[in-house]
Every structure is written in C-alpha cells, then in structure tokens.
Write an enzyme that holds these catalytic residues in place. Structure first.
Site, PDB file in Angstrom:
ATOM      1  N   GLU A 103      -5.004  -8.802   1.105  1.00  0.00           N
ATOM      2  CA  GLU A 103      -5.605  -8.418   2.392  1.00  0.00           C
ATOM      3  C   GLU A 103      -7.084  -8.185   2.169  1.00  0.00           C
ATOM      4  OE1 GLU A 103      -4.032  -5.035   4.618  1.00  0.00           O
ATOM      5  OE2 GLU A 103      -1.980  -5.588   4.094  1.00  0.00           O
ATOM      6  N   GLU A 107       0.814  -1.219   0.000  1.00  0.00           N
ATOM      7  CA  GLU A 107       0.000   0.000   0.000  1.00  0.00           C
ATOM      8  C   GLU A 107       0.845   1.265   0.000  1.00  0.00           C
ATOM      9  OE1 GLU A 107      -2.908  -0.059   3.133  1.00  0.00           O
ATOM     10  OE2 GLU A 107      -3.911  -1.814   2.321  1.00  0.00           O
TER      11      GLU A 107
HETATM   12  C1  BGP Z   1      -4.160  -1.982   5.632  1.00  0.00           C
HETATM   13  C2  BGP Z   1      -2.732  -2.186   6.068  1.00  0.00           C
HETATM   14  C3  BGP Z   1      -2.536  -3.047   7.252  1.00  0.00           C
HETATM   15  C4  BGP Z   1      -3.677  -3.067   8.250  1.00  0.00           C
HETATM   16  C5  BGP Z   1      -5.054  -2.975   7.635  1.00  0.00           C
HETATM   17  C6  BGP Z   1      -6.176  -2.719   8.596  1.00  0.00           C
HETATM   18  O1  BGP Z   1      -4.293  -0.712   5.120  1.00  0.00           O
HETATM   19  O2  BGP Z   1      -1.928  -2.726   5.025  1.00  0.00           O
HETATM   20  O3  BGP Z   1      -1.283  -2.773   7.790  1.00  0.00           O
HETATM   21  O4  BGP Z   1      -3.411  -2.367   9.364  1.00  0.00           O
HETATM   22  O5  BGP Z   1      -5.113  -2.015   6.617  1.00  0.00           O
HETATM   23  O6  BGP Z   1      -6.327  -1.345   8.842  1.00  0.00           O
HETATM   24  P1  BGP Z   1      -6.254  -0.721  10.281  1.00  0.00           P
HETATM   25  O7  BGP Z   1      -5.147  -1.399  10.985  1.00  0.00           O
HETATM   26  O8  BGP Z   1      -5.961   0.727  10.074  1.00  0.00           O
HETATM   27  O9  BGP Z   1      -7.584  -0.930  10.898  1.00  0.00           O
END
Ligand code: BGP
Length: 462
Positions: free
Chosen positions: A367, A168
């Site tokens: 993800e 990302e």
């Molecule tokens: C994505 C990232 C992760 C993770 C996930 C969940 O953007 O790659 O690192 O954290 O989101 O989001 P958050 O942790 O902000 O709830």
C-alpha cells in the site's frame, strides 16, 4: 522506448483493498456483523458525515465491472481481503455457502483476466460476537481465527497462491486499545500489549497451518505498515526517542514476523513498566518456527520524533508516547487532507533496512497512496485530473527503483487503492482510488492517474 526507471521482469503492478471498505452488502448473503457494523450502530457520529459501512462501493454486486476496470488500469495482481464475518458468520462454525460462492466468483473472474489475487485474512474486521468475547485479548479467539484461516486455505488455495495473515496488525492495537480510533475504544497499554501479542501468535499459527496445505507456489506473508522513525537530530536523547518509537511501532511486529523473536529492548521496557502480556509455554518456539515467506510493506508517512519536552504525568495512562514527542520538521511536505507528511525517500530507507537487517526477505509495496478531499474540483471533461497522485506515485517509485538497483528484494508495487472506498471513520472524506466513485449512483470513472499507471505497467517502468 528508453525508460529511465525500469523494474524487474514480472513486477507486480496493482492495488490493494479490504472487504469492509468496498464490498457493501453488509446485510446480504447471510453475512454476520463485524465491529464496524456494530460501532456504527452505536455511534454513527464517529464516522465522517455519518456514513457507515453498509453500502460502501458495492463491489459485492459490481465486481465483474470492477475487474474489467482493473484490467484497464494495468493490473496484473490485486490484494483483497476475505471478510471473516461473511465467510463464517459469528466467527466460528458453519461456513456460509453464499460467501464461498461470492469469493469463488471474484477469484475466478480475476484469474480469467490474468490478475493474480493476493488474499488477506484479516483487515481490521473482527466479527462482533468474537469481539464481545474479548477479541484478540482472548486466546480462544486466536483458535477461532486459525480455524477460519484453514477453511480459507482449503476453499481457495487451489487458485490462490499468495496469502497474508494480517493487514497492519498494529492498527487495531493503536486504534482499539491506545488512541481511541477503533472500537472497542479502550485506553490501556497492558491490554494493548496482549492484543498485539495474540495477533502475532495467531499469525504464526496460521503460517504453521498453511504449511500443512499443499498449495502450488504457495507463499504466506503479513502486511505491515512500516513507519521509519526519524530523530529530530543526532543528539543522543533524540536518537533514543526514535529508537523507542521504532520498537513500539515497527519492530513489535516486524521482528517476530520475520525474525521469529521480539526485540529484547522492547521486552525490557514493557517489563519495567509492568505492561508485559500473558504468554504460554511453547509460544517462543512457535514464533521462531513460523516466520513469513513474504512481507507486504504499507508506507504512507514517516514518523519524526524528538526527546520529550516534559515528564509525562505519572497519573495518566501509560502510553508509548511517554518516551518521545512528535516532531514537526520545518519545511516538511504535507498531504494536508489526511494530515500526513509525504516523504518519498522513506520507502527507500525501509527497503534498505529490510535488505540489511531482515535477511532481504522477499517483499513488495502493498500500500502507498494519497487521499484527497473534494476531488470533484479537479474534474475536467469528465475526468479527475489527479496530477498530484501521479507525482506521488512516480516519486515513490523512483526511490523504490533505486532500492532495487541496490539489491532490495522488492517484487511489486500496489497502490492504495483501486477505487475510492470507505475509509474507516473517515468514510468517503479522502479519495484514494484510480477510479472515482459517484456515491449518488455508484457509477465508476477512471481518473487521469489510471491511464498513467496503465502505461507504467505496460512498459514495466517509466
Ligand atoms: C491503511 C489501511 C487501509 C486504508 C489506508 C488509508 O492504514 O490498511 O485500510 O484505509 O491506510 O488510510 P485512511 O483510510 O485512514 O485514510
């Protein structure tokens, strides 16, 4: 057994995580500091319940136990990241042998358990010394990153075939240079454009370097968070708003990474508003020659937009939001804890777009997941009954399956995430894992979704 949704043979089932979010041991093993350690020292109040990245889920000490659990959760693959500041404290120079040992141990343990490691080089975690030099605004930092990437290919490429240059990459741009949710908390679109551009140059240079290594079945990719932009209506003004949002938030990385060039419309906008980054001769050819082999798709939520209601204040900082307003669609389904809309079909739309406009590049869901607050309230007989997570995954998988039926080149599905982890400024607020972590004693226990996922993986469908 008859399955309603069958996946192609050899489908990758697993999950993803990142170094800063699980390793802990921030001050052990000669690790250097990254921006998260530093920012937490400066402003602990910016983190949920003042919890910083020092201990997180203690994977550094418990990886063996965790990898056993991965097996129980049906993993045949797992994406992790290397911490640059652990491998090369300070970001340049000597490799840290304790880190080499640690990553060797983790990789070997995964392989011994038939779990293929997918390794990502950068997940939001700039070494602080390099950030002080300007971070991605600096071309020298790009060079340091390429040296780091080469070290990693050299050290681990004998056992790791699938590599990713960035996770990302737009998030540090948004968080650090536009919207104030990552260090260094700058609000300046021109600097943001420079950061984005240099990140992409760094990725292409790492791809170029990768090709020099003789890695068996080696593939190099990038992981992008693709957020389809849906217009409120078919009114031309709404369509234009969604087109511009798509340029800024998806195509700014997707096009150069996969097609090797930036969309002309994006260049035109940045030029008109005098926000174009500095470039160097040879960059264009570099990008064109070094596109990725494989694309990881992170998908959480769609972006719904409409034409702007009001003219932007000309004295406010220039932002992508000068071209659209966010649109709250009536009846949308929400994950209220994270504040993100859940729209399963978005995954299908992304995959069909890749099929039709990006040469149907080999891809996978890298993800997808659902963060929920106070999950202990769902505890029954020692197990968190996370039926909402099962439903979330199942409904997304149905759309992924449909895309595959229609020719999408998707090879796997990785959940965010394996075990509850430290979520940047949200720390442990929202829990995402198949495995729950008790922060008092770091004990692990499988949630209901873990058993369900195991079955899906065993049957290669459901
Ligand atoms: C994505 C990232 C992760 C993770 C996930 C969940 O953007 O790659 O690192 O954290 O989101 O989001 P958050 O942790 O902000 O709830």
């Amino acid at each position: 057994m008859t399955l309603n949704y069958k996946f192609p043979e050899g489908f990758w089932w697993g999950s993803a995580t990142s170094a800063t979010q699980i390793e802990g041991a921030a001050n052990e093993g000669n690790r250097g500091q990254n921006i998260w350690d530093y920012w937490y020292e400066q402003e602990p109040n910016r983190f949920f319940e003042n919890i910083g990245p020092e201990i997180t889920s203690d994977f550094y000490h418990r990886y063996k136990e965790d990898i056993q659990l991965m097996k129980e959760v049906g993993h045949n693959s797992f994406r992790m990241s290397i911490s640059w500041s652990r491998l090369i404290p300070g970001g340049r120079g000597e490799v840290n042998q304790e880190a080499v040992q640690f990553y060797n141990d983790v990789i070997d343990e995964l392989l011994a358990n038939d779990i293929e490691p997918f390794v990502n080089l950068f997940h939001f975690d700039m070494p602080i010394e390099l950030q002080h030099e300007g971070g991605w605004e600096s071309r020298e930092v790009v060079d340091a990153y390429v040296d780091y990437a080469k070290e990693a290919f050299q050290l681990f490429g004998d056992r790791v075939a699938k590599w990713f240059t960035f996770n990302e990459p737009i998030v540090p741009v948004e968080g650090g240079y536009l919207y104030d949710f990552h260090y260094p908390n700058v609000v300046d679109a021109k600097r943001a454009a420079q950061v984005a551009y240099h990140t992409m140059i760094a990725s292409a240079k790492a791809v170029e370097a990768f090709r020099e290594f003789d890695i068996k079945d080696g593939k190099i990719g990038i992981v992008l968070n693709l957020t389809p932009s849906y217009p409120r209506s078919q009114n031309p003004a709404d369509l234009k708003a969604s087109h511009v949002a798509d340029l800024f938030f998806n195509r700014s990385f997707l096009d150069p990474a996969v097609l090797g060039e930036y969309p002309q419309d994006l260049i035109d906008i940045l030029k008109e508003y005098e926000q174009l980054p500095k470039t160097e001769e040879g960059d264009r050819a570099l990008l064109k020659a070094n596109t990725v082999d494989i694309l990881g798709v992170n998908y959480y939520q769609p972006r719904r937009v409409k034409a702007k209601e009001h003219q932007p204040n000309p004295d406010s900082p220039f932002l992508p939001d000068w071209f659209f307003d966010n649109y709250e669609m009536p009846g949308r389904k929400m994950n209220i804890y994270r504040g993100w809309e859940i729209y399963e079909k978005g995954l299908y739309d992304i995959m069909i777009n890749l099929r039709d406009n990006y040469g149907n590049i080999e891809s996978f869901i890298s993800e997808n997941g659902m963060g929920v607050q106070n999950e202990e309230r769902f505890l029954k007989d020692g197990e968190i009954q996370d039926d909402y997570r099962i439903e979330f995954i199942r409904e997304h998988l149905k759309w992924l399956n449909k895309a595959i039926q229609e020719g999408s080149n998707a090879k796997g599905y990785h959940m965010w995430t394996f075990m509850d982890n430290w979520s940047w400024s949200n720390a442990y607020k929202n829990r995402y894992g198949f495995v729950s972590i008790n922060l008092e004693d770091q004990s692990r226990s499988l949630k209901k979704s873990a058993h369900w996922f195991r079955k899906v993986s065993d049957n290669n469908g459901f």
